[in-house]
Write an enzyme that holds these catalytic residues in place. Sequence first.
Site, PDB file in Angstrom:
ATOM      1  N   LYS A  87     -15.193  78.389  48.875  1.00 22.96           N
ATOM      2  CA  LYS A  87     -15.115  79.720  48.492  1.00 22.96           C
ATOM      3  C   LYS A  87     -15.850  79.786  46.969  1.00 22.96           C
ATOM      4  O   LYS A  87     -16.102  80.802  46.629  1.00 22.96           O
ATOM      5  CB  LYS A  87     -13.447  79.780  48.022  1.00 22.96           C
ATOM      6  CG  LYS A  87     -12.589  80.163  49.323  1.00 22.96           C
ATOM      7  CD  LYS A  87     -12.913  81.433  50.034  1.00 22.96           C
ATOM      8  CE  LYS A  87     -11.947  81.448  51.171  1.00 22.96           C
ATOM      9  NZ  LYS A  87     -12.273  82.889  51.986  1.00 22.96           N
ATOM     10  N   GLU A 109      -8.212  88.694  45.690  1.00 20.49           N
ATOM     11  CA  GLU A 109      -7.144  88.420  46.481  1.00 20.49           C
ATOM     12  C   GLU A 109      -7.187  86.999  46.892  1.00 20.49           C
ATOM     13  O   GLU A 109      -8.408  86.418  46.945  1.00 20.49           O
ATOM     14  CB  GLU A 109      -7.224  89.456  47.802  1.00 20.49           C
ATOM     15  CG  GLU A 109      -7.804  88.885  48.946  1.00 20.49           C
ATOM     16  CD  GLU A 109      -9.551  88.934  48.724  1.00 20.49           C
ATOM     17  OE1 GLU A 109     -10.204  87.932  49.672  1.00 20.49           O
ATOM     18  OE2 GLU A 109      -9.945  89.529  47.947  1.00 20.49           O
ATOM     19  N   SER A 383     -14.030  73.185  55.908  1.00 17.01           N
ATOM     20  CA  SER A 383     -14.103  74.039  54.719  1.00 17.01           C
ATOM     21  C   SER A 383     -13.446  73.768  53.186  1.00 17.01           C
ATOM     22  O   SER A 383     -13.666  74.428  52.364  1.00 17.01           O
ATOM     23  CB  SER A 383     -13.558  75.208  55.249  1.00 17.01           C
ATOM     24  OG  SER A 383     -12.547  75.304  55.725  1.00 17.01           O
TER      25      SER A 383
END
Length: 401
Positions: A87, A109, A383
């Site tokens: 991210k 969010e 991830s």
Amino acid sequence: MLVKKGYFGGYGGRYVPETLIPALEELDDAFRALKTDSGFQAKLRQLNADYIGRPTPLYFAEKLTAQLSGARVYLKREDLAHTGAHKINNAVGQALMAKKMGKKRLIAETGAGQHGVATATAAALFGLECEIYMGCVDAKRQSLNVFRMKLLGAKVTEVNLGSQTLKDAINEALRDWTANVSTTHYVMGTVFGPHPYPTIVREFQSIIGKEAKRQILKAEGRLPDYLIACVGGGSNAMGLFHAFLTDKSSGNPAGNIKYIGVEAGGEGINTSRHAARFAGGSTGVLQGTKSYLLQDDDGNVLGTHSVSAGLDYASVGPEHAWLHDTNAVQYTYATDTEALNAFEILARTEGIIPALESSHAVAEAIKIVPGLPKSAIVIINLSGRGDKDVEQVARILSAVV
């Protein structure tokens, strides 16, 4: 590939209030300009290297390979990026854009909390105000990440409406942005939402696949046979897949690669407690874009479930919908039980604790690798790391025992 502006085939678009169109046009113009801005790109490269810690390793999982007794398994170690997940690639890129655009405040969010942490981190780095919207259910199961966001100086607003998960957090973030577009940039966390967000997020995440391609060619002298990634909104999967899907090189064409996106099967797709959009959804519009959506016959959004907060979402990025319909990518699912099993197997074989989201991709590899030839090569996008999930998994496993 964008067939027409803002669309991937028939998916995508801008289904938003008129008040947001100028902000989206401003964002699209800035993004296209900064793509060719040498100063911006140089700064982004410097931050990727010195702040995020790129390139992340492509690790040969020797013990997992031996245990599965099939293809050679590599892990793209996005869990080793700063803040512990992919991210940060997108958050830093969008925050740098927001700074260039003169914005003073970031909002975002978050479901699993990793995007919230990444956005709060980027806001601290660039000296911007930050507010993160998070569903109450997600905030409870990801309490560590809530504390991390607050420690970084962000305001965390818990959303107690609807399912109190990611969908509702996005709704609140969009309401905030509508009211504060002149000073605020909305850092969308995945390849979702109104155009140009799916393209912007994919661009900042595509560094994953670009690195992985160079790394596997150096390690094995050829491209892989399989690429596997979990799919919630779909940013880590697009990040890994994109560079290979667009590879025009000859000799070992990327078209021979099999791409697998793994959704959240929850408690089973024959129940109402899952988030497998391609297994149980249909075309619809949600939160600014047209894609596959879990909905009833009247178009009402259905509830979802996943053991992983980051995959617990009713829709999926529009480019994934197009890749599904064109058979470029195969989409499957892993259940909660399979993901938890993969979580434990990777920890015990390789000493790597994966995020529950990533565990879904590992679960798919556990299914298919034993049936593949030993000469085959599989890359799993790891991830994120599982620190945020350890307490939750401990509670689940102790309850089972």
